[in-house]
Design a protein around this motif. Structure first.
Motif, PDB file in Angstrom:
ATOM      1  N   MET B 311      35.235  40.100  43.481  1.00 43.00           N
ATOM      2  CA  MET B 311      34.138  41.016  43.793  1.00 43.00           C
ATOM      3  C   MET B 311      32.827  40.236  43.909  1.00 43.00           C
ATOM      4  SD  MET B 311      31.325  42.472  42.238  1.00 43.00           S
ATOM      5  CE  MET B 311      31.515  42.694  40.485  1.00 43.00           C
ATOM      6  N   LEU B 312      32.606  39.320  42.957  1.00 42.79           N
ATOM      7  CA  LEU B 312      31.376  38.521  43.007  1.00 42.79           C
ATOM      8  C   LEU B 312      31.352  37.651  44.256  1.00 42.79           C
ATOM      9  CD1 LEU B 312      30.890  37.439  39.295  1.00 42.79           C
ATOM     10  CD2 LEU B 312      29.443  38.933  40.643  1.00 42.79           C
ATOM     11  N   ALA B 313      32.540  37.164  44.645  1.00 40.39           N
ATOM     12  CA  ALA B 313      32.607  36.340  45.843  1.00 40.39           C
ATOM     13  C   ALA B 313      32.137  37.135  47.052  1.00 40.39           C
ATOM     14  CB  ALA B 313      34.036  35.845  46.050  1.00 40.39           C
ATOM     15  N   TYR B 314      32.630  38.363  47.179  1.00 44.73           N
ATOM     16  CA  TYR B 314      32.204  39.177  48.322  1.00 44.73           C
ATOM     17  C   TYR B 314      30.752  39.579  48.197  1.00 44.73           C
ATOM     18  CZ  TYR B 314      36.667  39.509  50.664  1.00 44.73           C
ATOM     19  OH  TYR B 314      37.788  39.215  51.366  1.00 44.73           O
ATOM     20  N   SER B 315      30.328  39.870  46.973  1.00 48.13           N
ATOM     21  CA  SER B 315      28.926  40.241  46.816  1.00 48.13           C
ATOM     22  C   SER B 315      28.045  39.068  47.226  1.00 48.13           C
ATOM     23  CB  SER B 315      28.655  40.668  45.380  1.00 48.13           C
ATOM     24  OG  SER B 315      28.027  39.646  44.658  1.00 48.13           O
ATOM     25  N   SER B 316      28.557  37.863  47.008  1.00 48.65           N
ATOM     26  CA  SER B 316      27.792  36.689  47.416  1.00 48.65           C
ATOM     27  C   SER B 316      27.651  36.637  48.937  1.00 48.65           C
ATOM     28  CB  SER B 316      28.514  35.450  46.887  1.00 48.65           C
ATOM     29  OG  SER B 316      27.949  34.306  47.404  1.00 48.65           O
ATOM     30  N   ILE B 317      28.693  37.047  49.626  1.00 49.73           N
ATOM     31  CA  ILE B 317      28.583  37.147  51.088  1.00 49.73           C
ATOM     32  C   ILE B 317      27.536  38.189  51.455  1.00 49.73           C
ATOM     33  CG2 ILE B 317      29.836  37.770  53.183  1.00 49.73           C
ATOM     34  CD1 ILE B 317      32.342  36.658  51.910  1.00 49.73           C
ATOM     35  N   GLY B 318      27.581  39.313  50.737  1.00 52.32           N
ATOM     36  CA  GLY B 318      26.591  40.369  50.998  1.00 52.32           C
ATOM     37  C   GLY B 318      25.170  39.850  50.823  1.00 52.32           C
ATOM     38  N   HIS B 319      24.964  39.039  49.768  1.00 56.82           N
ATOM     39  CA  HIS B 319      23.614  38.530  49.532  1.00 56.82           C
ATOM     40  C   HIS B 319      23.197  37.527  50.595  1.00 56.82           C
ATOM     41  CE1 HIS B 319      22.102  40.341  45.832  1.00 56.82           C
ATOM     42  NE2 HIS B 319      23.368  40.567  45.575  1.00 56.82           N
ATOM     43  N   ALA B 320      24.174  36.816  51.156  1.00 59.60           N
ATOM     44  CA  ALA B 320      23.833  35.953  52.285  1.00 59.60           C
ATOM     45  C   ALA B 320      23.259  36.804  53.413  1.00 59.60           C
ATOM     46  CB  ALA B 320      25.077  35.204  52.749  1.00 59.60           C
ATOM     47  N   GLY B 321      23.828  37.989  53.578  1.00 57.63           N
ATOM     48  CA  GLY B 321      23.306  38.900  54.599  1.00 57.63           C
ATOM     49  C   GLY B 321      21.862  39.281  54.330  1.00 57.63           C
ATOM     50  N   TYR B 322      21.551  39.586  53.043  1.00 57.27           N
ATOM     51  CA  TYR B 322      20.147  39.917  52.720  1.00 57.27           C
ATOM     52  C   TYR B 322      19.240  38.739  53.048  1.00 57.27           C
ATOM     53  CZ  TYR B 322      22.300  43.572  49.827  1.00 57.27           C
ATOM     54  OH  TYR B 322      23.035  44.623  49.369  1.00 57.27           O
ATOM     55  N   ALA B 323      19.687  37.530  52.621  1.00 55.66           N
ATOM     56  CA  ALA B 323      18.811  36.375  52.801  1.00 55.66           C
ATOM     57  C   ALA B 323      18.586  36.083  54.279  1.00 55.66           C
ATOM     58  CB  ALA B 323      19.406  35.160  52.080  1.00 55.66           C
ATOM     59  N   LEU B 324      19.571  36.427  55.108  1.00 63.92           N
ATOM     60  CA  LEU B 324      19.416  36.187  56.544  1.00 63.92           C
ATOM     61  C   LEU B 324      18.276  37.007  57.127  1.00 63.92           C
ATOM     62  CD1 LEU B 324      23.042  35.955  57.953  1.00 63.92           C
ATOM     63  CD2 LEU B 324      21.268  34.227  58.089  1.00 63.92           C
ATOM     64  N   ILE B 325      17.906  38.082  56.458  1.00 57.41           N
ATOM     65  CA  ILE B 325      16.785  38.895  56.942  1.00 57.41           C
ATOM     66  C   ILE B 325      15.544  38.022  57.124  1.00 57.41           C
ATOM     67  CG2 ILE B 325      15.220  40.779  56.320  1.00 57.41           C
ATOM     68  CD1 ILE B 325      17.510  42.234  55.113  1.00 57.41           C
ATOM     69  N   GLY B 326      15.456  36.972  56.262  1.00 56.03           N
ATOM     70  CA  GLY B 326      14.309  36.073  56.358  1.00 56.03           C
ATOM     71  C   GLY B 326      14.126  35.531  57.766  1.00 56.03           C
ATOM     72  N   LEU B 327      15.222  35.220  58.429  1.00 52.70           N
ATOM     73  CA  LEU B 327      15.107  34.756  59.811  1.00 52.70           C
ATOM     74  C   LEU B 327      15.184  35.909  60.795  1.00 52.70           C
ATOM     75  CD1 LEU B 327      17.109  31.441  60.161  1.00 52.70           C
ATOM     76  CD2 LEU B 327      14.659  31.798  60.253  1.00 52.70           C
ATOM     77  N   ALA B 328      15.969  36.926  60.425  1.00 50.48           N
ATOM     78  CA  ALA B 328      16.192  38.021  61.362  1.00 50.48           C
ATOM     79  C   ALA B 328      14.907  38.790  61.632  1.00 50.48           C
ATOM     80  CB  ALA B 328      17.258  38.968  60.826  1.00 50.48           C
ATOM     81  N   ALA B 329      14.030  38.829  60.615  1.00 51.09           N
ATOM     82  CA  ALA B 329      12.774  39.564  60.793  1.00 51.09           C
ATOM     83  C   ALA B 329      11.595  38.614  60.879  1.00 51.09           C
ATOM     84  CB  ALA B 329      12.572  40.546  59.637  1.00 51.09           C
TER      85      ALA B 329
END
Lengths: 688, 502
Positions: B311-329
């Motif tokens: 679960m933590l492994a997948y949540s870590s993928i999810g957090h990569a998605g949040y961090a990508l906002i830094g470039l996406a926005a």
């Protein structure tokens, strides 16, 4: 000023006594002498002394308006000042006068409680005194509040304390229900108040009562076209009226004005000293005080003023008529409270700022006196409150009788007792402004004045009906023939208040001043405030008058000799007293109300106010709530449950992509990259 | 005043490298790992020295625009030390220190401890260099330096089938991604004739129309290489397996530090080398797509897992998605402007907070592995009463990861989403909020298991591993202290991010 440095202690002292009593209540009953009463007495006495000190400092021409603690600072949008939420003190003539009223009445109530609660062997005393302490502290905090949010917070605390104290005897069926009612009804008004507070902050960016950046001053400047604020698309006048009326919602709830007055008579279920505190100095007074505190804001809104005046006048009359038929002594007093606060609202609405404050002052003393006197009677009658079981107590409890009589004369408005002067000024202000103002506003003032004037007659009648039934004639029961004696702790407070009820009116004898051309309107001068202090000029009675007479509001006073209207209201009061004497004062009184027939039922049932409000709750609110619940259960919950099951389902689908076979992964990575390449290639125009 | 040579600015990275070498030296003197405390101690001291340097440089303004020397370029611009590099180096050092402290207990009675610590140090060195890489070549080398030790570390439990299998998968996907990355670099070089980021940028701006496609494919492939390192879709497949199979401290290391390193180089390369209007690819759109897909996939998959570590492994993928906002926005405003830094800095701050809370969460899993209580949510039932302190810490991590106030994760997400809204991408923030809401579901499952559920059977906890406890509690304290201390963090992050584009 040293007095101002110590001023926070006025609030903190009763709070400490609350903590002490609370500690005792949690620890067990018997750790404090007198169940915590002494701590409360010392604390409120300390508050009184400090309040007097502040009073004298203010009368020496000093005022104080300072933030003590900033608990939140907003970020502030571009070009705007950051919003600050603060605690602070505003000590000016109005608040310093109110401080004395509150701390004095609180002190006397504490002392009286020794006789009413301790000597009667009540249990749970630490809890009682904890409640009293917090009640006093909250009200004192409300009085000194220098911004409307702080005022709101203490306003709510006052409401909470009244809930706790009204429901003090929570094991009996009546008090908890009365406490809940008081809490809910006032809370209904407070919702509007809260919205109003938010609206004030949203509009002006500040909640301060005084100073150049305060919202009443800003409102005035907006109307003068000097500054602009966000009025949410309304004309400033309209918007200020809306905001003022929202805040007024809280006032109407707390000050028990029509139609939110229904909680107050039920609140009589609480201990009598608590009733005295609620009615004279704390809870109910809070509403009227709030309007007076931000009077500069209301003074620029004629519509709000008209509503205030009309509600006040109407309440004064309706409550007085309901008081006519009651059997219990405290019930009569309860309706008289509603009625008297109606007068204050009438005065505020009709531009009589000084008159309203004056009546607040005198009423605090004579109403506290009457409640404590009633408490004394109730002790003597072994907690039987029915006046028809009393009679002839005059000779057996002389101190109570004479002080009670002083309070009754004041309440009825008989010269020269305190209530006469203040009530007369209220009615006079309403009359002259009604006559002097053009258009609908003037008419409304005149209607409200007519209500108030008529109520004078009923006030005189029910007050002396109560006096005659309770004290005169022959004892009608064994209890009344052999009443229980009361101690110094009951007589002392009664004596103090009895004197005050007789003489307080002398601080502002407007008719006498006019007649002999004397300069004896001390209260008027007091509320003008010291000159030379910048922020004070916007809080002075003089400034309020200017606002009222400005083009925005357009209220004007007609030239009128104060003697004639004063004489009329005195005559009406005397007529009421006379009727009461004729009916109940001679020999064996009869229940004349039975002859009223249907009217009696109507009055007994308080014009079916409770019934229609319950009906609204049951017929309108309950089905709506059920529908909302149904929607929540099926609609909202259904969507939420649906979302979660869809999420979990798609989650399990996503899991399947993760097959565990690394060759699949490599294929998917390559595929994914290819999809991205193709999609962005076509989108970017460099592929194909 | 002493004038330090320019290369001294690399001190945070050098400290890690030297520590790795020292560990090897100790190993050659004492090949039997008879003094595990010395090894762990050396590693921790080395990371703390690195942290100290990074913190000192950050505080004194080294490499920064405000009151400092300005970015320091080294080795003919192959490396650059600026505020962002230092910020990320501090993150790596913190995470590495926590991992080393925790490993002391985790590695008890195991062989090859010195190799473990030195591999961690070399991987950390690679990450620290990644943060400073100013040319595509150094970026590639540093990325490999960080990756290769990681493959070995995942396989550290070499008698454990899961560990070895995970490592192999990680390596294979890694090799594929590196190939993609290297090919992408070569295409960019073909189009621009340079590997230095600044030169790439100017060459791209002056690009002949015929080469746009070549450059664009190169840019996309470079993005793919970074997506592997940050475990973003579609290069994420290795992550759940590697995190689950690896020793838990290494999972923490990979999912926090290694991911942050990926973001460090990703941020720098895309903001400085590939100008938005000249890269041939609307990479903001690319990262918007990747952010949404990554966070959604990560969170949805996490919601249905049975084991906590996965679960933590997948949540870590999810957090990569949040961090990508830094470039996406990334608004791409005027050079050096505040708007530039706002959302990117928020993303960096999120990675810092994430470094604490995610490392802590994996270390709690390490603790549970140490106790041998089991792997599923149900197995954690009743831990709250037996190990209250660690469970409180885990509760803090879970709520912070979910972004519930009043924990550090709340503020970083708040600033991130607020930054996205300010940049005009409210829908991106909305997707993020929806995902966070979903994540609360599976994070709170852990909390519920810890405190509410009754244990299935009786079990005994085998003692309290001091190092693990210290690391877990320290991470929890860090997560909490980032609450009052968030203002300086976000200010630093946003100002260094604003300075990224000259």
């Amino acid at each position: 000023m040293a007095a101002f440095d110590y001023a926070p202690a006025i609030v903190l002292l009763p709070f400490v006594s609350f903590l002490v009593s609370l500690g005792a209540a949690l620890y067990g009953d018997d750790v404090l002498p007198k169940g915590g009463a002494l701590a409360g007495i010392v604390a409120t006495a300390g508050s009184l002394i400090l309040s007097l000190w502040v009073f004298f400092t203010v009368s020496a021409g000093n005022v104080y308006n300072q933030t003590i603690y900033t608990w939140t600072t907003g970020a502030g949008a571009a070009g705007e000042e950051a919003l600050e939420l603060t605690f602070g003190l505003l000590l000016d003539p109005l608040s310093s006068m109110m401080l004395i009223i509150v701390s004095l009445v609180a002190l006397l109530v504490h002392v009286f409680s020794l006789g009413y609660m301790n000597d009667e062997g009540e249990t749970g005393l630490p809890r009682y005194y904890a409640g009293l302490g917090l009640f006093s502290a909250s009200m004192l905090g409300f009085v000194v509040a220098h911004n409307i949010l702080m005022a709101f917070m203490f306003f709510e605390l006052v409401g909470l304390c009244s809930f706790l104290l009204i429901g003090f005897w929570f094991r009996e069926p009546g008090p908890p229900s009365a406490a809940k009612k008081a809490f809910l009804v006032t809370r209904f008004g407070d919702y509007f108040f809260l919205v109003g507070v938010v609206a004030i902050f949203a509009t002006f960016g500040t909640g301060r009562f005084a100073g150049a950046e305060s919202f009443p001053v800003l409102a005035e400047e907006v109307l003068a076209g000097e500054v602009a604020v966000n009025t949410f698309g309304f004309a400033p006048t309209t918007w200020f009226t809306v905001v003022g009326l929202l805040v007024l919602g809280g006032v109407i709830g707390k000050s028990a004005q029509f139609p939110l007055h229904t909680w107050l008579p039920d609140a009589m279920e609480g201990p009598t000293p608590v009733s005295a505190l609620i009615h004279a100095a704390t809870m109910v007074a809070a509403g009227v005080y709030l309007v007076a505190r931000m009077y500069g804001f209301y003074a620029v809104s004629p519509t709000a003023l008209a509503v205030i005046a009309l509600v006040g006048g109407f309440t004064a009359l309706v409550a007085a008529t309901m008081g006519v038929v009651k059997r219990e002594i405290k019930q009569v007093l309860a309706y008289s409270t509603i009625s008297q606060y109606g007068y204050m609202m009438l005065a505020l609405g009709a531009g009589g700022y000084v008159a309203a404050t004056f009546h607040l002052l005198t009423h605090a003393f004579f109403k506290a006196l009457l409640f404590l006197g009633a408490g004394s009677v109730i002790i003597a009658m072994h907690h039987n409150e029915n006046m028809w079981d009393m009679g002839g107590l005059k000779d057996r409890m002389p101190v109570t009788y004479w002080t009670f009589l002083s309070g009754s004369l004041a309440l009825a408005g008989i010269i020269p007792f305190a209530g006469f002067w203040s009530k007369d000024e209220v009615l006079y202000e309403a009359l002259v402004h009604g006559l002097g103002t053009d258009g609908g506003l003037g008419t409304i003032f005149l209607v409200a004045y007519a209500f108030g004037l008529l109520a004078v007659f009923f006030t005189g009648f029910y007050t002396f009906r109560m006096v005659f039934l309770t004290f005169h004639g022959d004892a009608r029961t064994g209890q009344a023939r052999d009443p229980e004696g009361v101690g110094w702790n009951v007589k002392g407070p009664l004596a103090v208040l009895g004197v005050l009820a007789a003489v307080t009116g002398f601080v502002n004898m407007t008719p006498v001043a006019d007649l002999f051309d004397l300069d004896i309107e001390y209260l008027h001068r007091w509320l003008e405030g010291p000159e030379g202090v910048e922020f004070m000029s916007a809080l002075s009675a003089h400034h309020y008058l200017e606002l009222l007479e400005s083009d925005v509001t357009g209220i004007h006073a007609a030239e009128l000799d104060p003697l004639i209207p004063g004489g009329v209201s005195l005559l009406l009061a005397l007529a009421g007293v006379g009727l009461a004497y004729a009916l109940y004062g001679r020999g064996e009184p009869e229940e004349y109300t039975a002859k009223l027939g249907g009217v009696q039922d109507l009055l007994y049932n308080n014009y079916y106010q409770d019934e229609y409000q319950v009906a609204i709750a049951e017929r309108v609110v309950l089905p709506l709530s059920r529908a909302a619940d149904k929607f929540d259960q099926s609609g909202v919950d259904g969507v939420v449950n649906g979302v979660s099951s869809v999420s979990l389902f798609s989650g399990s689908r996503v899991r399947r992509v993760q097959t565990g076979l690394v060759s699949n992964y490599a294929a998917l990575v390559t595929l994914g990259l290819t999809v991205l390449l193709v999609a962005f290639g076509i989108y970017g125009g460099w592929l194909l | 005043m002493v004038v330090y040579p320019d290369w001294a600015a690399l001190a945070p990275a050098l400290a890690l490298a030297v520590t790795g070498l020292v560990l090897l030296l100790i190993d050659s003197v004492d090949p039997d790992d008879s003094r595990p405390g010395l090894l762990a101690g050396t590693a921790v001291v080395g990371t703390l020295v690195s942290l100290g340097y990074a913190g000192w440089f950050l505080a004194s303004g080294t490499g920064q625009v405000d009151g400092g020397t300005g970015a320091i370029s080294l080795y003919r611009d192959a490396l650059v030390v600026d505020g962002m590099a230092l910020f990320f180096q501090a993150v790596f050092a913190v995470v590495t220190a926590l991992v080393c402290i925790a490993s002391y207990d985790y590695l008890k009675e195991r062989a090859y401890q010195a190799e473990f610590y030195s591999l961690v140090m070399f991987a950390a060195t690679g990450m620290a260099v990644m943060a400073t890489a100013n040319s595509l070549a150094t970026a590639f080398i540093a990325l490999e330096l960080a990756s290769l030790p990681s493959y070995a570390l995942v396989a550290f439990l070499k008698h454990n089938r899961g560990s070895v299998e995970a490592s192999l998968k990680y390596f294979l996907i890694g090799a594929l991604s590196s190939a993609v990355f290297a090919f992408g670099i070569s295409l960019v070089y073909a189009a621009t004739g340079s590997l230095l980021l600044a030169d790439v940028a100017s060459a791209l701006s002056a690009l002949d129309g015929g080469l746009t496609g070549v450059a664009a494919i190169g840019v996309l492939m470079v993005a793919g290489g970074f997506a592997f390192k940050t475990a973003s879709v579609p290069f994420h497949f290795w992550a759940p397996e590697a995190y689950e199979g690896a020793p838990a401290p290494i999972s923490a290391f990979l999912s926090s530090a290694s991911k942050a390193a990926g973001f460090a180089v990703l941020f720098r390369v895309f903001t400085t080398a590939f100008p938005l209007d000249a890269a041939g690819v609307d990479w903001m759109l690319l990262f918007q797509v990747l952010a949404v897909v990554t966070m959604t996939l990560g969170n949805f998959a996490a919601a249905t897992q049975e084991t906590v570590k996965r679960m933590l492994a997948y949540s870590s993928i999810g957090h990569a998605g949040y961090a990508l906002i830094g470039l996406a926005a990334w608004s791409g405003g005027a050079p050096g402007s505040v708007e530039n830094g706002a959302v990117l800095g928020a993303s960096m701050a999120h990675l810092l907070v994430y470094g604490f809370m995610n490392t802590g969460a994996f270390l709690f899993v390490a603790l549970a592995e140490q106790w041998d209580v089991g792997r599923t949510f149900e197995d954690y039932a009743g831990l709250g009463s037996r190990a209250p302190m660690a469970s409180v810490a885990m509760t803090v991590f879970m709520f912070s990861l979910a972004g519930v106030p009043p924990f550090g994760g709340f503020f970083s997400k708040l600033f991130l989403f607020a930054g996205a809204v300010d940049a005009g991408f409210w829908w991106l923030a909305a997707v993020g909020v929806v995902n966070s809401t979903l994540s609360l579901y599976y994070y709170s499952r852990v909390v519920k298991a810890l405190w509410v559920d009754d244990p299935v059977g009786e079990f005994e906890l085998g003692g309290t591993p001091t190092g693990l406890y210290v690391a877990v509690v320290f991470a929890a304290v860090g997560t909490l202290l980032l609450l009052p201390g968030f203002a300086p963090v976000i200010e630093t992050a946003q100002s260094v991010a604003a300075a990224l584009v000259p």
